[in-house]
Design a protein around this motif. Structure first.
Motif, short mmCIF file in Angstrom:
data_model
loop_
_atom_site.label_atom_id
_atom_site.label_comp_id
_atom_site.label_asym_id
_atom_site.label_seq_id
_atom_site.Cartn_x
_atom_site.Cartn_y
_atom_site.Cartn_z
N LEU A 150 -51.94 87.00 -51.54
CA LEU A 150 -51.12 85.89 -52.05
C LEU A 150 -50.55 85.10 -50.88
O LEU A 150 -49.34 85.07 -50.64
CB LEU A 150 -50.01 86.42 -52.97
CG LEU A 150 -50.48 87.38 -54.08
CD1 LEU A 150 -49.31 87.83 -54.94
CD2 LEU A 150 -51.54 86.71 -54.96
N THR A 151 -51.44 84.46 -50.17
CA THR A 151 -51.05 83.89 -48.87
C THR A 151 -50.17 82.65 -48.99
O THR A 151 -49.62 82.19 -48.00
CB THR A 151 -52.30 83.54 -48.06
OG1 THR A 151 -53.14 82.71 -48.88
CG2 THR A 151 -53.05 84.78 -47.66
N ALA A 152 -50.08 82.09 -50.19
CA ALA A 152 -49.23 80.90 -50.34
C ALA A 152 -47.76 81.27 -50.54
O ALA A 152 -46.90 80.39 -50.59
CB ALA A 152 -49.73 80.05 -51.51
N LEU A 153 -47.48 82.56 -50.64
CA LEU A 153 -46.11 82.99 -50.96
C LEU A 153 -45.08 82.49 -49.95
O LEU A 153 -45.26 82.61 -48.74
CB LEU A 153 -46.04 84.51 -51.04
CG LEU A 153 -46.41 85.13 -52.38
CD1 LEU A 153 -46.50 86.65 -52.26
CD2 LEU A 153 -45.41 84.74 -53.47
N ARG A 154 -44.00 81.94 -50.49
CA ARG A 154 -42.86 81.53 -49.66
C ARG A 154 -41.62 82.33 -50.01
O ARG A 154 -40.71 82.47 -49.20
CB ARG A 154 -42.54 80.05 -49.90
CG ARG A 154 -43.65 79.14 -49.43
CD ARG A 154 -43.62 77.79 -50.11
NE ARG A 154 -44.82 77.07 -49.72
CZ ARG A 154 -44.90 76.38 -48.58
NH1 ARG A 154 -43.86 76.27 -47.79
NH2 ARG A 154 -46.02 75.79 -48.26
N TYR A 155 -41.58 82.82 -51.24
CA TYR A 155 -40.37 83.46 -51.75
C TYR A 155 -40.77 84.69 -52.56
O TYR A 155 -41.56 84.58 -53.50
CB TYR A 155 -39.63 82.45 -52.62
CG TYR A 155 -38.40 82.95 -53.32
CD1 TYR A 155 -37.13 82.65 -52.83
CD2 TYR A 155 -38.49 83.71 -54.49
CE1 TYR A 155 -35.99 83.10 -53.49
CE2 TYR A 155 -37.36 84.16 -55.14
CZ TYR A 155 -36.12 83.85 -54.64
OH TYR A 155 -34.99 84.30 -55.28
N SER A 175 -47.86 84.38 -43.76
CA SER A 175 -47.09 83.73 -42.70
C SER A 175 -46.18 82.62 -43.23
O SER A 175 -45.30 82.15 -42.52
CB SER A 175 -48.03 83.18 -41.64
OG SER A 175 -48.96 82.34 -42.25
N ASN A 176 -46.38 82.19 -44.47
CA ASN A 176 -45.50 81.13 -45.01
C ASN A 176 -44.24 81.68 -45.66
O ASN A 176 -43.39 80.90 -46.10
CB ASN A 176 -46.26 80.29 -46.04
CG ASN A 176 -47.04 79.17 -45.38
OD1 ASN A 176 -46.96 78.98 -44.17
ND2 ASN A 176 -47.80 78.43 -46.17
N LEU A 177 -44.13 82.98 -45.71
CA LEU A 177 -43.00 83.58 -46.41
C LEU A 177 -41.69 83.30 -45.67
O LEU A 177 -41.57 83.56 -44.48
CB LEU A 177 -43.21 85.09 -46.54
CG LEU A 177 -42.30 85.80 -47.53
CD1 LEU A 177 -42.62 85.37 -48.95
CD2 LEU A 177 -42.44 87.32 -47.41
C1 LIG Z 1 -48.42 77.28 -45.59
O1 LIG Z 1 -47.57 76.18 -45.46
C2 LIG Z 1 -48.20 75.03 -44.92
C3 LIG Z 1 -47.14 73.99 -44.69
O2 LIG Z 1 -46.42 73.74 -45.86
C4 LIG Z 1 -49.30 74.57 -45.84
O3 LIG Z 1 -49.97 73.46 -45.32
C5 LIG Z 1 -50.30 75.71 -46.00
O4 LIG Z 1 -51.29 75.35 -46.91
C6 LIG Z 1 -49.58 76.96 -46.48
N1 LIG Z 1 -50.51 78.07 -46.49
C7 LIG Z 1 -50.98 78.58 -47.61
C8 LIG Z 1 -51.93 79.69 -47.46
O5 LIG Z 1 -50.66 78.18 -48.70
#
Ligand SMILES: *[C@@H]1O[C@H](CO)[C@@H](O)[C@H](O)[C@H]1NC(C)=O
Length: 714
Positions: A150-155, A175-177
């Motif tokens: 779930l690489t888009a995870l921020r929270y 890495s976006n967490l």
């Molecule tokens: C992580 O964040 C960046 C900047 O907001 C974004 O461009 C990137 O797509 C994100 N990565 C993922 C895997 O969602």
């Protein structure tokens, strides 16, 4: 979806809109706007939440969440993007279809009673989710390692639940967490190495758990807010963290002056990932082209270090070559082959295995004993470890299956296209692959988390061991790929998919399995386990016997997959939830004590699935019926009860005697005392007799359809 498809789709909707305008006065003609996959995922979510009436608009089948504004659901176009159902008094679980919600970016189910009764978060999660809030629920078990994807995870907020066990290395690609809250649970063990990959983490709440070890791994994260109170942490607070005023009471930190900087300056890179991620504290790269004295010294030191490393590798390699199998027997790589003290593999030790510890190899899950003197009631702890194993450690060059390049497999799978995705198992995703000449095979892409700290050598050994397993009822491995750090295995493609899908989604095959085919599948699978347990020497534990690991060929012959993978199976606490729950023997669930007899138990559970058509664990059922074993076992000797429990998909087309004998075998296998469960050879014998009786009453065992054979039974 490509732009063009999107455009066409949009056009389609416009057309639909125009058409519906003609019918607009009749509400029955309103067309669904939500895409089908999202609808069915929400239907499953709804029933998995025990169909709560407070969820206005939600229904168990069909409907239009976007068009009809289901409570808490937000859409974009025809896709569900947000689900917010905080504090709704919900029970149950998320269901098995969350992974179909490919547009979902936020899921907030906080402050409910989800997971009550010891349920775990399912493995299947929305692949593009950015915010997941399951705080203040009752979830138990570990965090499923599907989080790694779930690489888009921020929270992530999992605070105030009942999670336990050690955290696995799930953060490597997150890495976006920026926010992670695991507070108020019962997590134990060290912080996993992959914490160092959280290069954007600003908030970390770990308070009120039982984490131990040092917190050095988080020293260089860009944290602004840190609470680690009331754990069992030791060591020193790294100086970069002192600056942010962390909450640290209730730990066992050293009070003295911190030791010199080295331990803090360079947290180890995440395992399995050669790539070095920039840490926020590292400054911008120097633009100077000339070398100053320091740089030269650094290069000299690097050369020396590389030289020393190469020398070390050569030494290790030479020593390894001289030891045959011993490397697997513990942390000592060069220990000579000696009989092991039984406690080395004892349950208590197994239990304490950590995900982040280097995996020991096949032998940990293997019992070394000659097939000649099988003691059927021997348990895992008592096995004879004096026999020299036949399987040897081998390098890639001696492996007798095809070696593929990544490029080969990319072509065959159409760049691992989602269209070719067959499923996701415990160790990674499986893709259908078409090779030259139209030959169909399956490519299993082993996820990095399944092979933490594994060297190419370890992988060679895995491939070699698997490639030496030969039985008509096992999936045969035909090739592998070990290139660019990718680990892939190639095996036969089986036309009828997994037994799990055939039992639970028979509509996809247009028929359900006939009784005779169920017996045949049970027998074939039993033979596969018998081979692993009693023919192989040393015995091979499977550890992951379940219906989704039984693949069916065109004639519905079963082929057991994932054999030889046993030592990649983590401690059950931290294993992906839904996947194994329901199959594990009580002693495995309680203390991680795998044995030949725990495989026998899992086999009994698969037989139960064949008999009832139910899943081993089904949170959508009433509490009393959720655990298949617990629900069925007391009734296995009651013929009337059996008639009521039998799979409705059989439409009553089964011989009562055969059913009751089948149930007798199950009853033996799922006994809670491991020593009372029969060895697989006895199970095979019982099923052979069952099969012969069926053949006596039936001319030939050819019927695939339930109609073909039913009336031939006595
Ligand atoms: C992580 O964040 C960046 C900047 O907001 C974004 O461009 C990137 O797509 C994100 N990565 C993922 C895997 O969602």
């Amino acid at each position: 979806m490509t732009r063009r498809q999107e455009r066409e789709r949009a056009m389609g909707f416009k057309l639909l809109f125009v058409l519906t305008c003609f019918w607009v006065y009749n509400p029955i003609h309103v067309h669904a706007t939500t895409n089908d996959k999202d609808v069915s995922a929400l239907n499953v979510l709804y029933t998995s939440l025990n169909s709560p009436t407070q969820l206005k608009g939600w229904i168990a089948s069909g409907g239009d969440p976007c068009g009809q504004s289901w409570l808490g659901v937000t859409c974009s176009g025809s896709s569900v993007t947000v689900i917010k159902l905080s504090g709704m008094g919900l029970t149950g679980n998320l269901g098995y279809k969350m992974a179909d919600l490919t547009s979902l970016v936020e899921l907030d189910l906080s402050n409910n009673n989800l997971g009550v009764g010891g349920n775990q978060i399912p493995y299947q999660l929305p692949p593009n989710i950015q915010r997941i809030n399951l705080a203040q629920n009752q979830f138990a078990g570990g965090v499923p390692y599907s989080f790694t994807q779930l690489t888009a995870l921020r929270y992530i907020n999992l605070g105030h639940n009942q999670f336990s066990g050690s955290l696995s290395d799930i953060f490597t690609d997150l890495s976006n967490l920026t926010f992670l809250d695991l507070s108020y649970n019962s997590f134990t063990g060290n912080l996993p190495n992959s914490f160092s990959s959280l290069i954007n983490l600003a908030t970390l709440y770990l308070q009120n758990n039982q984490f131990s070890g040092t917190i050095d791994i988080i020293a260089n994260l860009p944290l602004k807010d840190l609470n680690i109170a009331n754990n069992h942490f030791t060591g020193w607070i790294p100086s970069p963290l002192l600056k942010i005023n962390p909450v640290i009471d209730g730990n066992s930190f050293n009070n003295g002056p911190a030791p010199p900087p080295p331990p803090y300056t360079a947290p180890p890179p995440p395992p399995g990932g050669p790539k070095v991620k920039p840490t926020p504290s590292s400054g911008p790269p120097s633009k100077k082209s000339g070398l100053n004295g320091g740089a030269v010294a650094g290069i000299v030191v690097s050369f020396l270090a590389v030289g020393a490393a190469i020398a070390g590798i050569v030494v290790i390699f030479l020593r390894r070559k001289s030891s045959v199998f011993s490397r697997n027997q513990g942390s000592e790589p060069d220990e000579p082959l000696t009989p092991l003290a039984s406690n080395e593999f004892g349950g208590s030790n197994l239990k304490s295995f950590k995900i982040e510890a280097p995996r020991s190899s096949l032998t940990t899950s293997v019992s070394l004993k000659p097939p000649a003197k099988i003691d059927p009631y021997k348990s895992f702890d008592e096995k004879d470890l004096t026999m020299k194993p036949i399987l040897k450690k081998i390098s890639f060059s001696s492996i007798n299956v095809t070696c593929y390049s990544v490029a080969d497999l990319q072509v065959a799978t159409d760049m691992f296209s989602p269209d070719n995705l067959l499923g996701e198992g415990s160790f990674g995703r499986c893709y259908k692959a078409q090779f030259d000449g139209g030959k169909l095979l399956v490519v299993k892409k082993i996820s990095r988390t399944a092979l933490p700290n594994q060297s190419a050598d370890d992988f060679a050994e895995l491939v070699s061991n698997i490639s030496q397993l030969h039985h008509a009822n096992l999936t045969e491995i035909t090739g592998y790929c070990n290139e660019h750090g990718q680990r892939l295995l190639v095996h036969e493609f089986y036309k009828n998919g997994s037994l799990h899908d055939f039992i639970h989604y028979p509509e996809e095959h247009g028929k359900s399995l006939s009784w005779n085919n169920r017996v045949k599948i049970a027998l074939g699978s039993a033979r596969a386990l018998e081979y692993l347990h009693e023919t192989c020497s040393p015995s091979v534990l499977h550890k992951n016997f379940k219906s989704s690991n039984i693949l069916l060929d065109g004639d519905l012959n079963p082929h057991l997959s994932d054999s030889g993978f046993a030592d990649l199976i983590p401690n059950p606490d931290s294993q992906a939830a839904e996947e194994t729950s329901g199959y594990n023997a009580p002693e495995v669930a309680m203390s991680g004590q795998y044995s030949l007899k725990s495989d026998v138990f899992s086999f009994g559970v698969v037989m139960l699935e064949l008999l009832t058509g139910r899943k081993p664990f089904d949170s959508s059922r009433s509490r009393a019926e959720q655990s298949l074993v617990r629900w069925v076992t007391p009734q296995l000797h009651d013929i009337d009860a059996l008639d009521r429990m039998v799979d409705p998909g059989l439409k009553g087309l089964y011989p009562a005697k055969s059913l009751s004998r089948f149930a007798d075998v199950i009853a033996l296998c799922v006994q809670s005392e491991p020593e009372f469960r029969p060895p697989m050879s006895e199970v095979v014998q019982a099923l052979v007799i069952l099969m012969q009786r069926a053949n006596m009453t039936k001319r030939a065992l050819t019927g695939d359809g339930p109609d073909a054979e039913s009336h031939d039974f006595v």
